[in-house]
Design a protein around this motif. Structure first.
Motif, PDB file in Angstrom:
ATOM      1  N   GLU A   1       0.826  -1.206   0.000  1.00 21.86           N
ATOM      2  CA  GLU A   1       0.000   0.000   0.000  1.00 21.86           C
ATOM      3  C   GLU A   1       0.863   1.261   0.000  1.00 21.86           C
ATOM      4  O   GLU A   1       0.615   2.207  -0.761  1.00 21.86           O
ATOM      5  CB  GLU A   1      -0.923  -0.009   1.221  1.00 21.86           C
ATOM      6  CG  GLU A   1      -1.827   1.212   1.317  1.00 21.86           C
ATOM      7  CD  GLU A   1      -2.649   1.227   2.595  1.00 21.86           C
ATOM      8  OE1 GLU A   1      -3.446   2.171   2.761  1.00 21.86           O
ATOM      9  OE2 GLU A   1      -2.492   0.311   3.426  1.00 21.86           O
ATOM     10  N   LEU A   2       1.886   1.284   0.845  1.00 26.76           N
ATOM     11  CA  LEU A   2       2.765   2.448   0.925  1.00 26.76           C
ATOM     12  C   LEU A   2       3.552   2.649  -0.366  1.00 26.76           C
ATOM     13  O   LEU A   2       3.771   3.791  -0.799  1.00 26.76           O
ATOM     14  CB  LEU A   2       3.727   2.309   2.103  1.00 26.76           C
ATOM     15  CG  LEU A   2       3.115   2.424   3.495  1.00 26.76           C
ATOM     16  CD1 LEU A   2       4.131   2.043   4.558  1.00 26.76           C
ATOM     17  CD2 LEU A   2       2.579   3.837   3.750  1.00 26.76           C
ATOM     18  N   LEU A   3       3.973   1.562  -0.993  1.00 27.04           N
ATOM     19  CA  LEU A   3       4.714   1.677  -2.244  1.00 27.04           C
ATOM     20  C   LEU A   3       3.854   2.326  -3.326  1.00 27.04           C
ATOM     21  O   LEU A   3       4.323   3.182  -4.082  1.00 27.04           O
ATOM     22  CB  LEU A   3       5.199   0.300  -2.703  1.00 27.04           C
ATOM     23  CG  LEU A   3       6.102   0.279  -3.943  1.00 27.04           C
ATOM     24  CD1 LEU A   3       7.419   0.997  -3.678  1.00 27.04           C
ATOM     25  CD2 LEU A   3       6.378  -1.164  -4.391  1.00 27.04           C
ATOM     26  N   GLY A   4       2.574   1.927  -3.374  1.00 26.23           N
ATOM     27  CA  GLY A   4       1.694   2.460  -4.405  1.00 26.23           C
ATOM     28  C   GLY A   4       1.157   3.853  -4.121  1.00 26.23           C
ATOM     29  O   GLY A   4       1.080   4.694  -5.023  1.00 26.23           O
ATOM     30  N   THR A   5       0.795   4.118  -2.863  1.00 28.75           N
ATOM     31  CA  THR A   5       0.121   5.384  -2.535  1.00 28.75           C
ATOM     32  C   THR A   5       1.067   6.492  -2.095  1.00 28.75           C
ATOM     33  O   THR A   5       0.705   7.673  -2.178  1.00 28.75           O
ATOM     34  CB  THR A   5      -0.927   5.167  -1.433  1.00 28.75           C
ATOM     35  OG1 THR A   5      -0.266   4.711  -0.226  1.00 28.75           O
ATOM     36  CG2 THR A   5      -1.967   4.145  -1.856  1.00 28.75           C
ATOM     37  N   LYS A   6       2.245   6.142  -1.622  1.00 23.01           N
ATOM     38  CA  LYS A   6       3.177   7.148  -1.109  1.00 23.01           C
ATOM     39  C   LYS A   6       4.452   7.243  -1.950  1.00 23.01           C
ATOM     40  O   LYS A   6       4.820   8.317  -2.426  1.00 23.01           O
ATOM     41  CB  LYS A   6       3.547   6.831   0.343  1.00 23.01           C
ATOM     42  CG  LYS A   6       2.361   6.781   1.299  1.00 23.01           C
ATOM     43  CD  LYS A   6       1.744   8.151   1.505  1.00 23.01           C
ATOM     44  CE  LYS A   6       0.642   8.091   2.569  1.00 23.01           C
ATOM     45  NZ  LYS A   6      -0.002   9.406   2.772  1.00 23.01           N
ATOM     46  N   VAL A   7       5.129   6.113  -2.122  1.00 25.14           N
ATOM     47  CA  VAL A   7       6.428   6.135  -2.800  1.00 25.14           C
ATOM     48  C   VAL A   7       6.282   6.478  -4.278  1.00 25.14           C
ATOM     49  O   VAL A   7       6.961   7.381  -4.793  1.00 25.14           O
ATOM     50  CB  VAL A   7       7.163   4.795  -2.633  1.00 25.14           C
ATOM     51  CG1 VAL A   7       8.449   4.769  -3.453  1.00 25.14           C
ATOM     52  CG2 VAL A   7       7.467   4.532  -1.162  1.00 25.14           C
TER      53      VAL A   7
END
Length: 348
Positions: free
Chosen positions: A333-339
């Motif tokens: 989730e963090l890779l897609g939405t933040k990074v």
């Protein structure tokens, strides 16, 4: 929709190893079920690609990537689905093409093949191949795979596989030609081959400083241009281990124990020294090969990688050893939405 400057995605071997925290081992069936959830989430959060590496070991559940990816084709809409890698030396190229052409049809043209030798050798005795023919098999099978994707009817004769006399190979892929990437651990011979063939190159960078791969990227591009290929089509991907959490500290705390456990298993097989926290910490530094941390830090490392190598695609390998499923989903989730948004904005 225009293609992003850099594609960002996930690669995995579907680890089913002993959890160092609980001492319990995940079943292959459970790991496969988790993979379905991971691919659906990766698609939902806007990641570009999900890759599964073929392995034939007890500690991985990924002996049949095309089947696993096909199961996800019906439940995803946009994400590209690829092997990472297909061990082409010990696989029948006809069957490889058929499997991924089938996946291509089921997914509406989202299938890819990453062809390589693989980092383990279990498939050779399993399928009756001799390691004495390690290089010959790869060369021969790659030639046949490329011939199949270029022509519906195939005539071919080689040394290690029965000949084919003007026979059709079906189904045909939606994408013509079906994308084939060359996977390399960093040997000059393999990157030159990829360039001469005009095929995109995927580099496994799991140790040392990623910037040291820049000469190999240059060598690849030079070989491709000298062979007459369009330099804009000479694409480069990298595959690196890593993990994301809401902070750098939490990511390292979560990722180190299972990584150490699995690296020591492989290390005992290959004669490596024990994997230490000092080695881990060094690899997590800005110029190191591990992409472990909070979103801002991992994004910074990917941007630096792009600056040094000019990559077109980045695979974050999640995970090296067994980790709690919810932690893995949070990392995706963090890779897609933040990074990914940070990286794409910086590289516009």
């Amino acid at each position: 929709m225009s293609k992003p400057v850099i594609e960002i995605g996930i690669s995995t071997f579907l680890e089913a190893t002993i959890d160092p925290e609980t001492g319990k081992k995940m079943s292959h069936a459970k790991r496969l079920q988790h993979a379905m959830e991971e691919m659906i989430l990766a698609d939902q959060v806007g990641l570009d690609v999900y890759g599964i590496g073929e392995h034939h070991r007890q500690d991985y559940a990924s002996s049949a990537p095309a089947i696993i990816l096909a199961a996800a084709a019906a439940t995803t809409k946009h994400i590209r689905l690829t092997s990472a890698v297909t061990v082409l030396s010990s696989a029948d190229p006809v069957r490889v093409y058929q499997d991924y052409a089938t996946l291509d049809g089921l997914s509406g043209g989202r299938a890819e093949i990453m062809a390589g030798r693989g980092s383990f050798i279990e498939s050779f005795p399993l399928f009756g191949y001799s390691l004495e023919h390690y290089d010959e098999l790869y060369e021969e099978h790659l030639q046949l795979l490329l011939k199949i994707r270029e022509s519906e009817k195939v005539s071919w004769q080689g040394k290690h596989r029965p000949s084919i006399d003007n026979l059709g190979v079906y189904p045909r892929a939606v994408q013509e030609p079906l994308p084939v990437w060359i996977a390399s651990g960093g040997s000059p011979e393999s990157v030159i081959r990829a360039g001469q063939l005009g095929l995109p190159l995927a580099l496994a960078i799991i140790g040392g400083m990623p910037e040291r791969f820049a000469p190999l990227v240059k060598l690849y591009k030079e070989a491709g241009i000298q062979a007459g290929h369009d330099p804009n089509k000479l694409l480069v991907a990298t595959h690196s281990h890593g993990f994301l959490a809401d902070s750098d500290e939490v990511a390292q705390q979560l990722f180190f124990p299972p990584t150490q456990a699995q690296m020591n298993v492989i290390g005992r097989e290959r004669g490596w020294p024990p994997y230490t926290y000092e080695s881990f910490e060094a690899a997590c530094s800005l110029r190191g090969a591990l992409y472990v941390g909070g979103p801002e830090y991992v994004a910074e490392k990917i941007i630096l990688l792009h600056k040094n190598l000019g990559i077109n695609r980045f695979f974050l390998h999640i995970n090296v050893g067994t980790m709690p499923h919810q932690d893995v989903l949070r990392a995706i989730e963090l890779l897609g939405t933040k990074v990914a948004p940070i990286v794409r904005k910086a590289l516009q």
